[in-house]
Design a protein around this motif. Structure first.
Motif, PDB file in Angstrom:
ATOM      1  N   ASP A  88       0.830  -1.203   0.000  1.00 50.97           N
ATOM      2  CA  ASP A  88       0.000   0.000   0.000  1.00 50.97           C
ATOM      3  C   ASP A  88       0.867   1.257   0.000  1.00 50.97           C
ATOM      4  O   ASP A  88       0.574   2.236  -0.695  1.00 50.97           O
ATOM      5  CB  ASP A  88      -0.936   0.018   1.216  1.00 50.97           C
ATOM      6  CG  ASP A  88      -1.998  -1.059   1.132  1.00 50.97           C
ATOM      7  OD1 ASP A  88      -2.212  -1.606   0.019  1.00 50.97           O
ATOM      8  OD2 ASP A  88      -2.623  -1.363   2.174  1.00 50.97           O
ATOM      9  N   THR A  89       1.937   1.230   0.781  1.00 49.01           N
ATOM     10  CA  THR A  89       2.845   2.371   0.841  1.00 49.01           C
ATOM     11  C   THR A  89       3.496   2.602  -0.517  1.00 49.01           C
ATOM     12  O   THR A  89       3.631   3.750  -0.953  1.00 49.01           O
ATOM     13  CB  THR A  89       3.923   2.133   1.917  1.00 49.01           C
ATOM     14  OG1 THR A  89       3.277   1.911   3.168  1.00 49.01           O
ATOM     15  CG2 THR A  89       4.854   3.313   2.031  1.00 49.01           C
ATOM     16  N   HIS A  90       3.872   1.529  -1.177  1.00 48.23           N
ATOM     17  CA  HIS A  90       4.485   1.665  -2.505  1.00 48.23           C
ATOM     18  C   HIS A  90       3.500   2.326  -3.477  1.00 48.23           C
ATOM     19  O   HIS A  90       3.879   3.238  -4.228  1.00 48.23           O
ATOM     20  CB  HIS A  90       4.917   0.300  -3.031  1.00 48.23           C
ATOM     21  CG  HIS A  90       5.482   0.340  -4.413  1.00 48.23           C
ATOM     22  ND1 HIS A  90       6.692   0.919  -4.701  1.00 48.23           N
ATOM     23  CD2 HIS A  90       4.989  -0.107  -5.600  1.00 48.23           C
ATOM     24  CE1 HIS A  90       6.928   0.825  -5.997  1.00 48.23           C
ATOM     25  NE2 HIS A  90       5.909   0.199  -6.564  1.00 48.23           N
ATOM     26  N   VAL A  91       2.255   1.879  -3.444  1.00 46.63           N
ATOM     27  CA  VAL A  91       1.234   2.472  -4.316  1.00 46.63           C
ATOM     28  C   VAL A  91       1.070   3.958  -3.989  1.00 46.63           C
ATOM     29  O   VAL A  91       0.999   4.806  -4.889  1.00 46.63           O
ATOM     30  CB  VAL A  91      -0.107   1.714  -4.167  1.00 46.63           C
ATOM     31  CG1 VAL A  91      -1.234   2.470  -4.844  1.00 46.63           C
ATOM     32  CG2 VAL A  91       0.017   0.315  -4.747  1.00 46.63           C
ATOM     33  N   LYS A  99       3.383  11.147  -8.851  1.00 49.17           N
ATOM     34  CA  LYS A  99       2.592  11.700  -9.950  1.00 49.17           C
ATOM     35  C   LYS A  99       2.003  13.053  -9.552  1.00 49.17           C
ATOM     36  O   LYS A  99       2.032  14.011 -10.339  1.00 49.17           O
ATOM     37  CB  LYS A  99       1.460  10.736 -10.330  1.00 49.17           C
ATOM     38  CG  LYS A  99       1.928   9.483 -11.026  1.00 49.17           C
ATOM     39  CD  LYS A  99       0.762   8.562 -11.313  1.00 49.17           C
ATOM     40  CE  LYS A  99       1.223   7.235 -11.901  1.00 49.17           C
ATOM     41  NZ  LYS A  99       0.113   6.286 -12.079  1.00 49.17           N
ATOM     42  N   GLU A 100       1.479  13.127  -8.325  1.00 52.30           N
ATOM     43  CA  GLU A 100       0.884  14.385  -7.877  1.00 52.30           C
ATOM     44  C   GLU A 100       1.925  15.491  -7.742  1.00 52.30           C
ATOM     45  O   GLU A 100       1.651  16.649  -8.056  1.00 52.30           O
ATOM     46  CB  GLU A 100       0.155  14.165  -6.551  1.00 52.30           C
ATOM     47  CG  GLU A 100      -1.105  13.331  -6.702  1.00 52.30           C
ATOM     48  CD  GLU A 100      -1.836  13.109  -5.394  1.00 52.30           C
ATOM     49  OE1 GLU A 100      -1.497  13.774  -4.397  1.00 52.30           O
ATOM     50  OE2 GLU A 100      -2.743  12.258  -5.374  1.00 52.30           O
TER      51      GLU A 100
END
Length: 115
Positions: free
Chosen positions: A66-69, A76-77
């Motif tokens: 989840d952290t990687h995602v 990207k942001e």
């Protein structure tokens, strides 16, 4: 009679020695059996510990994924934020230049009208 008694006593002594050896072996076998049972119990306990820790490892693995995602999304942001910041700076400079030109024009118009 005496020789028979001696032979019987030798056989009795041999029989007692053999019986003692058999009893010692039986005691050793029981000891080995207890040790094997203790070892089996240890394996069961280790298996239970591994199963308990597997849940923790799975939750840690899920958290890492989840952290990687989230990190990928954050990158990207940040890239989008950099693009927007550059656009806003460009727009701000255009507005400042436009205001300077308007002030100069108004200043020139007032200067020539008042003269």
């Amino acid at each position: 009679v005496f020789s028979q008694a001696v032979m019987n006593s030798n056989r009795l002594g041999d029989a007692r020695r053999v019986l003692r050896d058999v009893e010692e072996r039986q005691a050793d076998i029981k000891k080995i059996e207890r040790t094997i049972n203790e070892l089996a119990q240890m394996f069961i306990e280790v298996s239970e510990m591994v199963n308990q820790q597997q849940e923790i490892i799975d939750s840690i693995e899920t958290a890492v994924e989840d952290t990687h995602v989230n990190v990928v999304d954050g990158r990207k942001e940040v890239k989008e934020a950099i693009v927007y910041r550059k656009k806003s700076r460009k727009t701000m400079w255009c507005i400042i230049i436009f205001l300077i030109i308007v002030v100069i024009v108004v200043g020139l118009v007032l200067y020539f009208k008042l003269k």
